[in-house]
Motif scaffolding. Sequence first.
Motif, PDB file in Angstrom:
ATOM      1  N   ARG A  22       0.831  -1.209   0.000  1.00 37.90           N
ATOM      2  CA  ARG A  22       0.000   0.000   0.000  1.00 37.90           C
ATOM      3  C   ARG A  22       0.860   1.252   0.000  1.00 37.90           C
ATOM      4  O   ARG A  22       0.637   2.198  -0.762  1.00 37.90           O
ATOM      5  N   HIS A  23       1.897   1.266   0.836  1.00 40.29           N
ATOM      6  CA  HIS A  23       2.808   2.416   0.906  1.00 40.29           C
ATOM      7  C   HIS A  23       3.537   2.611  -0.426  1.00 40.29           C
ATOM      8  O   HIS A  23       3.641   3.745  -0.925  1.00 40.29           O
ATOM      9  N   ALA A  24       4.036   1.525  -1.006  1.00 35.62           N
ATOM     10  CA  ALA A  24       4.756   1.622  -2.283  1.00 35.62           C
ATOM     11  C   ALA A  24       3.843   2.135  -3.392  1.00 35.62           C
ATOM     12  O   ALA A  24       4.262   2.952  -4.228  1.00 35.62           O
ATOM     13  N   LEU A  25       2.598   1.692  -3.409  1.00 31.63           N
ATOM     14  CA  LEU A  25       1.657   2.186  -4.415  1.00 31.63           C
ATOM     15  C   LEU A  25       1.438   3.687  -4.254  1.00 31.63           C
ATOM     16  O   LEU A  25       1.357   4.426  -5.245  1.00 31.63           O
ATOM     17  N   GLY A  26       1.367   4.138  -3.007  1.00 31.46           N
ATOM     18  CA  GLY A  26       1.218   5.569  -2.747  1.00 31.46           C
ATOM     19  C   GLY A  26       2.391   6.374  -3.268  1.00 31.46           C
ATOM     20  O   GLY A  26       2.212   7.440  -3.863  1.00 31.46           O
ATOM     21  N   THR A  27       3.604   5.857  -3.070  1.00 28.39           N
ATOM     22  CA  THR A  27       4.783   6.579  -3.562  1.00 28.39           C
ATOM     23  C   THR A  27       4.865   6.573  -5.083  1.00 28.39           C
ATOM     24  O   THR A  27       5.520   7.437  -5.668  1.00 28.39           O
ATOM     25  N   LEU A  28       4.176   5.634  -5.724  1.00 25.21           N
ATOM     26  CA  LEU A  28       4.136   5.592  -7.188  1.00 25.21           C
ATOM     27  C   LEU A  28       2.989   6.420  -7.762  1.00 25.21           C
ATOM     28  O   LEU A  28       2.760   6.426  -8.972  1.00 25.21           O
ATOM     29  N   GLY A  29       2.257   7.104  -6.892  1.00 26.12           N
ATOM     30  CA  GLY A  29       1.199   7.983  -7.354  1.00 26.12           C
ATOM     31  C   GLY A  29      -0.205   7.404  -7.276  1.00 26.12           C
ATOM     32  O   GLY A  29      -1.164   8.048  -7.676  1.00 26.12           O
ATOM     33  N   PHE A  30      -0.348   6.197  -6.771  1.00 27.39           N
ATOM     34  CA  PHE A  30      -1.660   5.570  -6.623  1.00 27.39           C
ATOM     35  C   PHE A  30      -2.195   5.871  -5.222  1.00 27.39           C
ATOM     36  O   PHE A  30      -2.246   5.001  -4.353  1.00 27.39           O
ATOM     37  N   SER A  31      -2.614   7.105  -5.014  1.00 23.60           N
ATOM     38  CA  SER A  31      -2.966   7.560  -3.672  1.00 23.60           C
ATOM     39  C   SER A  31      -4.345   7.101  -3.200  1.00 23.60           C
ATOM     40  O   SER A  31      -4.671   7.233  -2.038  1.00 23.60           O
ATOM     41  N   GLY A  32      -5.160   6.555  -4.077  1.00 26.28           N
ATOM     42  CA  GLY A  32      -6.507   6.154  -3.704  1.00 26.28           C
ATOM     43  C   GLY A  32      -6.601   4.795  -3.039  1.00 26.28           C
ATOM     44  O   GLY A  32      -7.688   4.365  -2.671  1.00 26.28           O
ATOM     45  N   VAL A  33      -5.497   4.110  -2.847  1.00 25.03           N
ATOM     46  CA  VAL A  33      -5.530   2.775  -2.233  1.00 25.03           C
ATOM     47  C   VAL A  33      -5.501   2.939  -0.716  1.00 25.03           C
ATOM     48  O   VAL A  33      -4.525   3.414  -0.151  1.00 25.03           O
TER      49      VAL A  33
END
Length: 79
Positions: A22-33
Amino acid sequence: MKARVHVMLKEGVLDPQGEAIRHALGTLGFSGVEGVRQGKVIELDLAATDRAAAEAEVKAMCEKLLANTVIEQYSVELA
């Protein structure tokens, strides 16, 4: 016959791998997870031809080895 076993941590059990994803997705710009649960899939090729016997055998495998039933839940699909 083929069997597919899905193993996931039970609700309420801390999932550090899911949180890292979840954190890695956020750093890649996928903030809606808002949450991620990570699990595993195990595929088995069985010699059994009787569906009920195959399902019972796979459930026994899960209870004895494939899943830690204290913290994990599992589901079985037969094809």
